[in-house]
Design a protein around this motif. Structure first.
Motif, PDB file in Angstrom:
ATOM      1  N   TRP A 147     -17.851   5.430 -42.517  1.00 16.58           N
ATOM      2  CA  TRP A 147     -16.532   5.862 -42.485  1.00 16.58           C
ATOM      3  C   TRP A 147     -15.908   7.240 -42.436  1.00 16.58           C
ATOM      4  CZ3 TRP A 147     -12.792   2.001 -41.628  1.00 16.58           C
ATOM      5  CH2 TRP A 147     -13.366   0.595 -41.835  1.00 16.58           C
ATOM      6  N   ALA A 148     -14.903   7.504 -41.602  1.00 14.14           N
ATOM      7  CA  ALA A 148     -14.684   8.904 -41.508  1.00 14.14           C
ATOM      8  C   ALA A 148     -13.086   8.895 -41.263  1.00 14.14           C
ATOM      9  CB  ALA A 148     -15.111   9.531 -40.420  1.00 14.14           C
ATOM     10  N   CYS A 149     -12.495   9.926 -42.120  1.00 11.37           N
ATOM     11  CA  CYS A 149     -10.841  10.023 -41.996  1.00 11.37           C
ATOM     12  C   CYS A 149     -10.656  11.513 -41.934  1.00 11.37           C
ATOM     13  CB  CYS A 149     -10.211   9.465 -43.343  1.00 11.37           C
ATOM     14  SG  CYS A 149      -8.772   9.214 -43.204  1.00 11.37           S
ATOM     15  N   ILE A 150      -9.370  11.617 -40.866  1.00 11.11           N
ATOM     16  CA  ILE A 150      -9.157  13.122 -40.484  1.00 11.11           C
ATOM     17  C   ILE A 150      -7.821  13.326 -41.295  1.00 11.11           C
ATOM     18  CG2 ILE A 150      -8.317  14.478 -38.657  1.00 11.11           C
ATOM     19  CD1 ILE A 150     -10.312  13.314 -36.799  1.00 11.11           C
ATOM     20  N   ALA A 151      -7.439  14.197 -41.963  1.00  9.19           N
ATOM     21  CA  ALA A 151      -6.117  14.594 -42.198  1.00  9.19           C
ATOM     22  C   ALA A 151      -5.810  15.871 -41.392  1.00  9.19           C
ATOM     23  CB  ALA A 151      -6.052  15.051 -43.786  1.00  9.19           C
ATOM     24  N   VAL A 175      -2.405  12.144 -43.014  1.00 12.06           N
ATOM     25  CA  VAL A 175      -3.565  11.338 -43.069  1.00 12.06           C
ATOM     26  C   VAL A 175      -3.675  10.463 -42.007  1.00 12.06           C
ATOM     27  CG1 VAL A 175      -5.332  10.040 -44.529  1.00 12.06           C
ATOM     28  CG2 VAL A 175      -3.694  11.914 -45.490  1.00 12.06           C
ATOM     29  N   GLU A 176      -4.530  10.432 -41.186  1.00 15.80           N
ATOM     30  CA  GLU A 176      -4.543   9.398 -39.964  1.00 15.80           C
ATOM     31  C   GLU A 176      -5.409   8.035 -40.351  1.00 15.80           C
ATOM     32  OE1 GLU A 176      -6.228  11.585 -36.677  1.00 15.80           O
ATOM     33  OE2 GLU A 176      -4.651  12.753 -36.491  1.00 15.80           O
ATOM     34  N   ASP A 177      -5.494   7.125 -39.728  1.00 14.05           N
ATOM     35  CA  ASP A 177      -6.310   6.020 -40.033  1.00 14.05           C
ATOM     36  C   ASP A 177      -7.715   6.331 -40.128  1.00 14.05           C
ATOM     37  OD1 ASP A 177      -4.113   4.261 -39.941  1.00 14.05           O
ATOM     38  OD2 ASP A 177      -4.360   3.746 -37.961  1.00 14.05           O
ATOM     39  N   ALA A 178      -8.497   5.513 -41.026  1.00 16.66           N
ATOM     40  CA  ALA A 178      -9.904   6.051 -41.099  1.00 16.66           C
ATOM     41  C   ALA A 178     -10.763   5.400 -39.775  1.00 16.66           C
ATOM     42  CB  ALA A 178     -10.308   5.220 -42.309  1.00 16.66           C
ATOM     43  N   VAL A 179     -11.832   5.717 -39.656  1.00 19.75           N
ATOM     44  CA  VAL A 179     -12.479   5.438 -38.376  1.00 19.75           C
ATOM     45  C   VAL A 179     -13.983   4.927 -38.937  1.00 19.75           C
ATOM     46  CG1 VAL A 179     -13.582   6.166 -36.264  1.00 19.75           C
ATOM     47  CG2 VAL A 179     -11.555   7.051 -36.879  1.00 19.75           C
ATOM     48  N   TRP A 186     -19.304  11.435 -32.455  1.00 18.94           N
ATOM     49  CA  TRP A 186     -17.982  11.549 -33.117  1.00 18.94           C
ATOM     50  C   TRP A 186     -17.628  12.952 -33.688  1.00 18.94           C
ATOM     51  CZ3 TRP A 186     -15.356  11.662 -37.722  1.00 18.94           C
ATOM     52  CH2 TRP A 186     -13.836  11.487 -37.708  1.00 18.94           C
ATOM     53  N   LEU A 187     -18.274  13.308 -34.816  1.00 18.64           N
ATOM     54  CA  LEU A 187     -18.202  14.512 -35.451  1.00 18.64           C
ATOM     55  C   LEU A 187     -18.345  15.878 -34.440  1.00 18.64           C
ATOM     56  CD1 LEU A 187     -20.345  13.948 -38.606  1.00 18.64           C
ATOM     57  CD2 LEU A 187     -17.764  14.475 -38.576  1.00 18.64           C
ATOM     58  N   MET A 188     -19.133  15.500 -33.596  1.00 19.06           N
ATOM     59  CA  MET A 188     -19.265  16.647 -32.549  1.00 19.06           C
ATOM     60  C   MET A 188     -17.758  16.722 -31.763  1.00 19.06           C
ATOM     61  SD  MET A 188     -22.357  18.604 -32.170  1.00 19.06           S
ATOM     62  CE  MET A 188     -24.045  18.231 -32.703  1.00 19.06           C
ATOM     63  N   ASP A 189     -17.355  15.660 -31.203  1.00 22.80           N
ATOM     64  CA  ASP A 189     -16.004  15.587 -30.445  1.00 22.80           C
ATOM     65  C   ASP A 189     -14.995  16.059 -31.300  1.00 22.80           C
ATOM     66  OD1 ASP A 189     -17.708  14.582 -28.360  1.00 22.80           O
ATOM     67  OD2 ASP A 189     -16.996  12.526 -28.713  1.00 22.80           O
ATOM     68  N   VAL A 190     -14.974  15.696 -32.499  1.00 23.51           N
ATOM     69  CA  VAL A 190     -13.627  16.031 -33.056  1.00 23.51           C
ATOM     70  C   VAL A 190     -13.801  17.743 -33.389  1.00 23.51           C
ATOM     71  CG1 VAL A 190     -13.012  15.913 -35.709  1.00 23.51           C
ATOM     72  CG2 VAL A 190     -13.300  13.953 -34.617  1.00 23.51           C
ATOM     73  N   GLY A 216      -7.353  25.643 -31.713  1.00 29.25           N
ATOM     74  CA  GLY A 216      -7.242  26.619 -32.733  1.00 29.25           C
ATOM     75  C   GLY A 216      -7.159  26.423 -34.114  1.00 29.25           C
ATOM     76  N   ARG A 217      -7.587  25.164 -34.716  1.00 28.01           N
ATOM     77  CA  ARG A 217      -7.497  24.808 -35.917  1.00 28.01           C
ATOM     78  C   ARG A 217      -8.800  25.180 -36.667  1.00 28.01           C
ATOM     79  NH1 ARG A 217      -3.690  20.758 -33.536  1.00 28.01           N
ATOM     80  NH2 ARG A 217      -5.413  19.400 -33.199  1.00 28.01           N
ATOM     81  N   ARG A 218      -8.641  25.493 -37.881  1.00 24.62           N
ATOM     82  CA  ARG A 218      -9.753  25.422 -38.684  1.00 24.62           C
ATOM     83  C   ARG A 218     -10.368  24.165 -39.124  1.00 24.62           C
ATOM     84  NH1 ARG A 218      -9.428  29.719 -43.356  1.00 24.62           N
ATOM     85  NH2 ARG A 218     -11.850  29.545 -43.048  1.00 24.62           N
ATOM     86  N   VAL A 219     -11.716  23.848 -39.327  1.00 24.96           N
ATOM     87  CA  VAL A 219     -11.797  22.302 -39.692  1.00 24.96           C
ATOM     88  C   VAL A 219     -12.713  22.558 -40.999  1.00 24.96           C
ATOM     89  CG1 VAL A 219     -13.264  20.424 -38.905  1.00 24.96           C
ATOM     90  CG2 VAL A 219     -12.402  22.161 -37.335  1.00 24.96           C
TER      91      VAL A 219
END
Length: 682
Positions: free
Chosen positions: A20-24, A29-33, A44-48, A56-59
């Motif tokens: 499971w993964a979740c992005i803030a 906070v978005e829906d978990a994937v 999926w991680l590569m694409d994100v 232009g955002r840090r990750v």
């Protein structure tokens, strides 16, 4: 935040013990994937990462498996202490398909290098594997059972366990190759914590959700809930605080983010120290400003943090900045009913054919308006493609399928730009703000569904003294009706907190001790009135002294002076003067900002202004004075008597006049500082 798995492909339907993964993003906070296997998760991680960097955002990516092993293992296996050498070693040898992988065989091969009885254990396959025991029977590891991080994290599992509940060994073995590829693919823009300084735009960080995430909310899968709540915890941290938590010594074993900060990340209340209010030796009379500065420096929130839907958050104090989930307005739109077209028009008559459509609020009109044509458009409607200007319907004539009007009209007239109010990612409400109805409007408008808030501050109110009886009861000649408790409870409610009625207690130390014990379990803060000085019957001060957590702050203020501050069973106690006028003044001057800060809100400076005096007053130096006052015809009147026993002056007044510490002669017409009750937050 990623909850990893070492097992084979999960079912198509979301399930536990999968990935499971979740992005803030921008504080939201978005829906978990749900990702059913590691191959899908890696893609999926590569694409994100690519998308976030393109924007232009840090990750920051948090993975819930160890980034390193106990000391000595890497060097024994690879010949190097470099943790990345171990990552590369695993990547070169791990074979991973959605329905099968070689983690158990690889663990057995490693064990055979070290005598065949460890360090790994736990064969979950039906066939035997040379070197990999099914249980720990006969197990003998040449390395420590746990890293230093696991030793400090209560309940953490060992990396050597390959099967069963808590099989972290399998997760790490199947996760490190993925990290190695991510690191190589995005080099040099990747830093790995805590092996490297976090000076790159992409950070890989080890996390363990069970360290700070509680039981899953109803209707949530455990892993789904864990990544969601962990993402929320990270997103709620101020950037400077996140940097402080990440500032740990480099450690080749790796480290778990949040160790030592569990209560803060969970949102638990942080108790004040028992010596919180202690004064340095020799302190005598304290100026008001010094006392306020001391309180501001010493006090922190004492209430827990919880997440609420925006619609239920009125009057709650924000525990984290809230950022816009989308812009307001999200699209350019019209401010009027009228007709839209592209570009301005010069002076003189104009005629534009109308397209056979109408743009209204709701879905954007799914067609482009040709150049030189116009479209009927209603207030609030998103501007269709080909429209950037709107003319009022009152200024046109519709004739034979066209609009006619006289110019000039400027390009962009009567329209609103996308985001002209708020842009996506803007802070729309800051931590420490008490939410108003207007805040709920803007939060809802920018798509914020819920907010992280402090729980309401429960303020216990206790009156002490043999002389007190309740209003309506029979009172002996030497007794008085308790005015303080109703007054203080009303003040607490008006200040936005929850009053807790602790009743009255006589001048009996044993009874008072029992009442304080009870109060500490019911309230976050205790306010007492009476018994706060240093006399024989000042039992509040005496008990706080016995507890070793008492400070009698002699403040240069009139009315007031003694303010007993202390801790009782971990609960802060404010001992107010017994006189109602002094109790109210001290509550407004000291209690209001102190309670606000303990409730998680910003320190509340009283808001006043200068007005001409309608009185004369000579004041000696040495004390700050507060006079009951009201405004009539633009001038400030003060109550006829300064006697602190004249309770009627509180009801007569609309606020207080604040006179400075030094000597002063106020004459009619001189400017004085007037603070209305509302200026104190009432």
């Amino acid at each position: 935040m990623v909850d990893w798995s070492g097992g084979n492909q999960g079912a198509a339907k979301p399930q536990a013990d999968a990935i499971w993964a979740c992005i803030a993003r921008c504080g939201v906070v978005e829906d978990a994937v749900y990702l059913r296997n590691r191959q899908l998760a890696e893609a999926w991680l590569m694409d994100v990462i690519r998308a976030e960097r393109a924007a232009g955002r840090r990750v920051l990516l948090g993975f819930d498996f160890p980034f390193g092993y106990p000391a000595g293992f890497g060097a024994a296996l690879t010949g190097s202490d470099d943790p990345f050498a171990l990552w590369d070693w695993f990547e070169a040898r791990v074979e991973d398909e959605p329905r099968a992988n070689n983690r158990f065989d690889l663990a057995g091969e490693i064990n055979q290098r070290f005598g065949g009885k460890g360090p790994f254990w736990g064969n979950a396959l039906k066939r035997d594997i040379a070197g990999l025991p099914r249980t720990k029977v006969g197990y003998n590891s040449p390395f420590a059972a746990r890293r230093e991080a696991e030793a400090r994290a209560t309940g953490a599992f060992t990396l050597w366990q390959m099967s069963g509940v808590g099989s972290v060994g399998g997760q790490a073995m199947m996760g490190l190759p993925v990290l190695a590829r991510l690191r190589r693919h995005f080099a040099p823009d990747v830093s790995v914590w805590p092996f490297e300084p976090l000076d790159a735009p992409i950070a890989l960080v080890e996390v363990w959700p069970s360290l700070t995430v509680g039981p899953a909310a109803e209707g949530w899968i455990k892993d789904q809930w864990q990544v969601h709540d962990l993402a929320r915890q990270f997103a709620a941290l101020a950037p400077a605080r996140l940097a402080q938590m990440l500032d740990v010594p480099a450690n080749p074993e790796g480290w778990i983010f949040g160790l030592g900060h569990e209560a803060e990340l969970r949102g638990d209340a942080t108790p004040l120290r028992n010596d919180c209010f202690a004064l340095p030796p020799g302190v005598n009379w304290t100026p008001v400003d010094d006392a306020l500065a001391d309180l501001q420096a010493r006090l922190t929130p004492v209430v827990a943090i919880e997440t609420l839907p925006v619609a239920q958050a009125l009057d709650r104090v924000l525990a984290a900045d809230v950022r816009a989930a989308r812009s307001n307005p999200p699209l350019p739109n019209t401010a009027v009913d009228g007709y839209g077209f592209a570009g301005g028009r010069s002076a003189g008559p104009h005629r534009l054919p109308l397209v056979a459509a109408q743009a209204a609020a709701g879905l954007r009109l799914d067609m482009a308006v040709p150049a030189g044509s116009a479209v009927r458009i209603l207030t609030g409607a998103a501007l269709p493609e080909g429209v950037d200007t709107v003319i009022l319907q009152e200024d046109v004539e519709v004739l034979d399928g066209a609009v006619q009007f006289n110019g000039p009209i400027k390009a962009g007239a009567n329209t609103r730009k996308a985001g002209e109010d708020v842009m996506t990612g803007d802070v729309v409400a800051a931590r420490g703000r008490r939410l108003t109805a207007a805040d709920l409007a803007i939060l809802s408008a920018v798509g914020v569904p819920d907010v992280k808030t402090y729980a309401p501050l429960r303020v216990g109110v206790l009156s002490t003294g043999d002389e007190l009886v309740e209003a309506g009861q029979a009172a002996a000649a030497g007794q008085i009706f308790d005015a303080n408790r109703p007054m203080l409870m009303g003040l607490i409610r008006k200040l936005g907190h929850v009053p807790v009625d602790l009743g009255q207690v006589a001048d009996d130390r044993t009874a008072l001790r029992g009442r304080l014990d009870m109060a500490a379990g019911q309230a976050d803060v205790i306010l007492t009135s009476g018994g706060a000085s240093a006399g024989d019957e000042d039992h509040v001060s005496a008990l706080l002294n016995e507890a070793g957590a008492m400070a009698l702050w002699r403040i240069a203020i009139k009315p007031g002076r003694p303010l007993a501050l202390g801790m009782w069973n971990g609960t802060p106690v404010f001992g107010l003067p017994g006189n109602p006028v002094a109790a109210m003044v001290c509550t407004l001057v000291f209690g209001a900002p102190a309670l606000a800060q303990m409730a998680g809100a910003d320190w509340a400076e009283p808001q006043g202004f200068d007005l001409p005096a309608a009185f004369e007053k000579r004041k000696k130096p040495g004390r700050r004075e507060y006079l009951r006052a009201r405004v009539r015809d633009g001038r400030v009147e003060v109550f006829a008597s300064e006697g602190s026993g004249r309770i009627s002056g509180l009801a007569w007044a609309d606020g207080l006049v604040e006179l400075p510490d030094g000597a002063l002669h106020v004459r009619p017409g001189d400017p004085v500082r007037y603070i209305p009750w509302g200026g104190f937050g009432l």
